[in-house]
Design a protein around this motif. Structure first.
Motif, PDB file in Angstrom:
ATOM      1  N   THR A 134      -3.579 -11.425   2.038  1.00 40.56           N
ATOM      2  CA  THR A 134      -3.287 -10.292   1.171  1.00 40.56           C
ATOM      3  C   THR A 134      -2.988 -10.835  -0.210  1.00 40.56           C
ATOM      4  OG1 THR A 134      -1.989  -8.257   0.949  1.00 40.56           O
ATOM      5  CG2 THR A 134      -0.790 -10.238   1.626  1.00 40.56           C
ATOM      6  N   ARG A 180      -4.677  -3.307   1.628  1.00 35.81           N
ATOM      7  CA  ARG A 180      -4.417  -4.559   0.924  1.00 35.81           C
ATOM      8  C   ARG A 180      -4.545  -5.772   1.838  1.00 35.81           C
ATOM      9  NH1 ARG A 180      -2.404  -3.654  -4.160  1.00 35.81           N
ATOM     10  NH2 ARG A 180      -1.710  -1.523  -4.571  1.00 35.81           N
ATOM     11  N   GLN A 182       0.823  -1.198   0.000  1.00 37.30           N
ATOM     12  CA  GLN A 182       0.000   0.000   0.000  1.00 37.30           C
ATOM     13  C   GLN A 182       0.865   1.260   0.000  1.00 37.30           C
ATOM     14  OE1 GLN A 182      -3.105  -0.070  -0.450  1.00 37.30           O
ATOM     15  NE2 GLN A 182      -3.470   2.131  -0.305  1.00 37.30           N
TER      16      GLN A 182
END
Length: 257
Positions: free
Chosen positions: A109, A85, A24
């Motif tokens: 993830t 995420r 991210q």
């Protein structure tokens, strides 16, 4: 064993969270012109997204990995969402004869590459009725991209009492077919799975089951969809009667927010 399981669980969750946050941060670093804008972006990412509720009726509990955990009807439900995420899913099973038998937490993830999507996960299995001890699995899924079929290979390692600290490997092929000539809201989902068990929650090893399934899905509108289908499996190695030929009928309702 409990302390060891907890340490490994914490370590695995730390890796997944760190991977999600790192991905991210890398994504944000290229498009945040100012610090205040970056903070706003980060706060926005903390809001849950992709929130989905599922509930289903099953004629019996035939697990994804071939375990028949109940020969009677069950109702399953789950709540899933993502934060940045990091993905979370809470799944539970209610046996109409035995009560609330299972509640599982999945943390995962996704890591994108050119040809594959890598999905590491950590799953905590628990039973409110103490039908089995709490245990943890650490897994990794490899998912194809850009192919006519959705192909995946999943491997997992189990930790905890009653798991035999074993591994499981499963290959899956799936296809969703729009039935546009009949209705733009209707589709057909097909899948097949082949599973190899290496002392994963059972004392033994071998190529255990091949399974298949089909379901009709109907988009009801406003985020709602319904499905009805069947799954079946052929057991090649029972490992003490754990795996057997079986089939199940299923009906489900999904709401996406």
């Amino acid at each position: 064993m409990k302390h060891t399981t907890q340490k490994i669980t914490n370590f695995a969750l730390g890796i997944i969270v760190a991977s999600a946050l790192s991905s991210q941060a890398n994504a944000q670093s290229t498009n945040s012109p100012a610090q205040t804008s970056w903070i706003k972006d980060q706060l926005g990412e903390l809001a849950p997204k992709n929130v989905t509720l599922n509930s289903g009726f099953h004629s019996k509990y035939l697990g994804t990995y071939g375990f028949t955990l109940s020969d009677g009807p069950v109702i399953t439900s789950d709540l899933s969402f993502s934060v940045g995420r990091l993905n979370y899913d809470f799944w539970n099973n209610y046996d109409l004869n035995k009560g609330w038998t299972e509640a599982d937490h999945t943390f995962s993830t996704a890591i994108e590459t050119k040809y594959l999507t890598l999905k590491p996960d950590a799953i905590v299995f628990s039973s409110p009725t103490k039908a089995f001890p709490t245990s943890v699995t650490l897994g990794l899924g490899l998912h194809s991209k850009g192919l006519p079929l959705d192909l995946s290979l999943y491997g997992a390692h189990a930790i905890g009492e009653g798991t035999y600290d074993g591994q499981l490997f499963q290959f899956r092929a799936a296809k969703n077919i729009p039935l546009t000539p009949i209705s733009t809201r209707l589709s057909l989902s097909l899948e097949t799975r082949a599973t190899y068990n290496n002392s994963y929650f059972v004392d033994g090893r071998g190529f255990t089951t091949v399974a298949g399934g089909a379901s009709l899905n109907y988009n009801l509108g406003k985020g709602f969809s319904a499905s009805a289908g069947t799954r079946f499996q052929k057991a090649f190695k029972s490992l003490g009667g754990t795996f057997k030929d079986n089939s199940v009928f299923e009906f489900g309702l999904t709401k996406k927010f």
